[in-house]
Structure formats: C-alpha cells, structure tokens
Design a protein around this motif. Sequence first.
Motif, PDB file in Angstrom:
ATOM      1  N   GLU A  10       7.191  -5.271   4.825  1.00 15.96           N
ATOM      2  CA  GLU A  10       6.990  -5.337   3.381  1.00 15.96           C
ATOM      3  C   GLU A  10       5.831  -4.436   2.949  1.00 15.96           C
ATOM      4  OE1 GLU A  10       6.648  -8.833   0.040  1.00 15.96           O
ATOM      5  OE2 GLU A  10       5.281  -8.962   1.763  1.00 15.96           O
ATOM      6  N   GLY A  11       4.728  -4.492   3.689  1.00 19.54           N
ATOM      7  CA  GLY A  11       3.578  -3.663   3.344  1.00 19.54           C
ATOM      8  C   GLY A  11       3.898  -2.183   3.388  1.00 19.54           C
ATOM      9  N   GLU A  12       4.682  -1.752   4.371  1.00 20.36           N
ATOM     10  CA  GLU A  12       5.058  -0.342   4.479  1.00 20.36           C
ATOM     11  C   GLU A  12       5.916   0.085   3.304  1.00 20.36           C
ATOM     12  OE1 GLU A  12       5.040   0.082   9.374  1.00 20.36           O
ATOM     13  OE2 GLU A  12       6.884  -0.492   8.317  1.00 20.36           O
ATOM     14  N   LEU A  13       6.861  -0.761   2.900  1.00 21.47           N
ATOM     15  CA  LEU A  13       7.713  -0.425   1.755  1.00 21.47           C
ATOM     16  C   LEU A  13       6.877  -0.246   0.487  1.00 21.47           C
ATOM     17  CD1 LEU A  13      10.722  -2.895   2.223  1.00 21.47           C
ATOM     18  CD2 LEU A  13      10.656  -0.455   2.795  1.00 21.47           C
ATOM     19  N   ILE A  14       5.982  -1.186   0.247  1.00 23.95           N
ATOM     20  CA  ILE A  14       5.183  -1.129  -0.978  1.00 23.95           C
ATOM     21  C   ILE A  14       4.225   0.050  -0.945  1.00 23.95           C
ATOM     22  CG2 ILE A  14       3.543  -2.385  -2.425  1.00 23.95           C
ATOM     23  CD1 ILE A  14       4.814  -4.979  -1.370  1.00 23.95           C
ATOM     24  N   GLN A  15       3.644   0.330   0.229  1.00 30.71           N
ATOM     25  CA  GLN A  15       2.741   1.474   0.331  1.00 30.71           C
ATOM     26  C   GLN A  15       3.485   2.782   0.082  1.00 30.71           C
ATOM     27  OE1 GLN A  15      -0.933   1.221   1.098  1.00 30.71           O
ATOM     28  NE2 GLN A  15      -0.448   3.015  -0.148  1.00 30.71           N
ATOM     29  N   HIS A  16       4.719   2.896   0.592  1.00 32.68           N
ATOM     30  CA  HIS A  16       5.537   4.077   0.314  1.00 32.68           C
ATOM     31  C   HIS A  16       5.690   4.285  -1.191  1.00 32.68           C
ATOM     32  CE1 HIS A  16       6.776   5.597   4.167  1.00 32.68           C
ATOM     33  NE2 HIS A  16       7.301   4.455   4.566  1.00 32.68           N
ATOM     34  N   PHE A  17       5.960   3.206  -1.907  1.00 31.03           N
ATOM     35  CA  PHE A  17       6.162   3.297  -3.351  1.00 31.03           C
ATOM     36  C   PHE A  17       4.908   3.834  -4.040  1.00 31.03           C
ATOM     37  CE2 PHE A  17       5.751   1.306  -7.566  1.00 31.03           C
ATOM     38  CZ  PHE A  17       6.892   1.797  -8.178  1.00 31.03           C
ATOM     39  N   PHE A  18       3.772   3.249  -3.744  1.00 28.63           N
ATOM     40  CA  PHE A  18       2.548   3.668  -4.420  1.00 28.63           C
ATOM     41  C   PHE A  18       2.054   5.032  -3.925  1.00 28.63           C
ATOM     42  CE2 PHE A  18       2.297  -0.934  -5.389  1.00 28.63           C
ATOM     43  CZ  PHE A  18       2.241  -0.824  -6.771  1.00 28.63           C
ATOM     44  N   ASP A  19       2.386   5.402  -2.699  1.00 32.93           N
ATOM     45  CA  ASP A  19       2.062   6.754  -2.229  1.00 32.93           C
ATOM     46  C   ASP A  19       2.793   7.805  -3.056  1.00 32.93           C
ATOM     47  OD1 ASP A  19       0.357   5.826  -0.280  1.00 32.93           O
ATOM     48  OD2 ASP A  19       1.769   6.097   1.385  1.00 32.93           O
ATOM     49  N   GLY A  20       4.039   7.497  -3.454  1.00 30.33           N
ATOM     50  CA  GLY A  20       4.779   8.425  -4.299  1.00 30.33           C
ATOM     51  C   GLY A  20       4.115   8.617  -5.652  1.00 30.33           C
TER      52      GLY A  20
END
Length: 267
Positions: A87-97
């Motif tokens: 879950e943390g990786e998915l959310i971090q991907h989103f905010f990295d974009g």
Amino acid sequence: MPRVNVLVFDIETVPDIEGGRRLFGLDGLSDEDTVRAMLALRRQESGGREFLRHHLHRVVAISVIFRHPRLEEGVKVWSLGEAESTEGELIQHFFDGLERYTPTLVSWNGSGFDLPVLHYRGLINEVVAPRYWEEGDGDREFRFNNYLNRFHKRHTDLMDVLAGYQGNANAPLDQIATLLGLPGKMGMDGSQVLDSWLEGDIAGIRQYCETDVLNTYGVYLHWLVNTGQLAPGERDEEFRLLAGHLTGSGEEHLQAFHDAWTGRHDG
C-alpha cells in the motif's frame, strides 16, 4: 488541448484488516470474520451504514490516465506499481508523479473519498508528498491555486463541480458516463472488490479501476467542451488519441472498453 498535463485517478480499497484487529481487539479471527466484525461495528456506530470510515480503507489499486506531451502516445492508462506492491509503495508512486510533473488532477468524488483516504493511508505508511501539500510557502503559485482547496483548479473533482458543490445533487459516475455514450461499469463494480481481493484477484481489481478512470476521463473531455475549454473537434481528436492507445495496448480489458465505447456510437 489547453491542458496537456492532466492526471486522472481512481483508487480501489478494501477494509484495513490488520488495523481493524488492532483497533477493535479482533485478534484470532480470520480475514473474512474480521471484515464481518468491522462492518457490524460500523453498522452499530452509524445506524445501519456499512461504509467504513476513510482511515480504515486500505488502498489496493491506484489507476491513472496521464495526458502529457512527453509521452510517446500523448496519453496512457495504467495502474501504479505492481500487483504485489505494498500500500505504501502504491501511494508513494502516486505522490511521486505529482512531485515530478505537477499535473492537474481529475477525479470523480476525489475530494470526498479518494484524497482523504490517501491522506490517512499516506500518513500511516510514512509517504512523503511535499508538492501535494504545498500551499504557497515554498512556491508562490500555489498560494491561490493548490491541490488542497476545494475551489482551486489543480484538482477538479468532476462529481463535486457538476453537482454545484451540493451533496444532494451528486450523481454516480456510471450513470453520467453511460448517458454520454461511454461504456460505464465493466467487469465488476465496487461492491465486488473485497471478494475479488480475498480471492487474490488483484489483476481484476486493477483492470476494473482502469476502466473507471477511462470513464472519468471521457466525462472530463465532455466537460471541457461544456465549459468552453475545448472545441468539439478538439475533444474528438482527444478521443481518437485515446482510442489509438487502447487498441495498441495489447490489453484485453482496454480493447473491450474501446469496443464497447465505439459500439455504442456505431449503434
């Protein structure tokens, strides 16, 4: 197209089973029984509603459409991370974009659900998202146009805007998309996500989420014409660009969306 840096997004969630065990003392129960207990407690708390509070939704998929001139095809739809991503990786991907591109965000009920869930779950997972939380202290341009203000333009929640910011006027995405000639729901609906997740069908959830962002993007393009930001011919060119991506993707569910979409117009 006036806006060529656009990120349309949608999330899919399941109950935070581990969090529920911790909060409500449900140790020893199976995943299924834990979910049943969490929903029963929520019904007691709310007077009959089962929908869990935002912080108890665990994010299992984030799907996006990105419209950007740097993309070879100009537009792309996909789900962030991999099926096995945390879950943390998915959310971090989103905010990295957001950190990299500062796109205009587009959603359907993103202000009411998706973003508050991402706030809580990002906090729990120690996600770093300074660009998203910017309000003008580090970048003056964000003082009067940021992601956080309901009435600013960096995030367009189409459901909220079209309802005139009146909750009793909200409409389901599926129905608005269908009325506009888009396919609407395909494969599953939100009520089936939990069962699919318990069965290990993350791929199916990600595909369903992608069709939701496709419907949202279609509504958005129609709305741009409605607001005078696109001419009808420009919108149709955006649709042709998207159709080319769908047919060239090699993904069965994207091809199925394309076929259902064009089939409605052919009919």
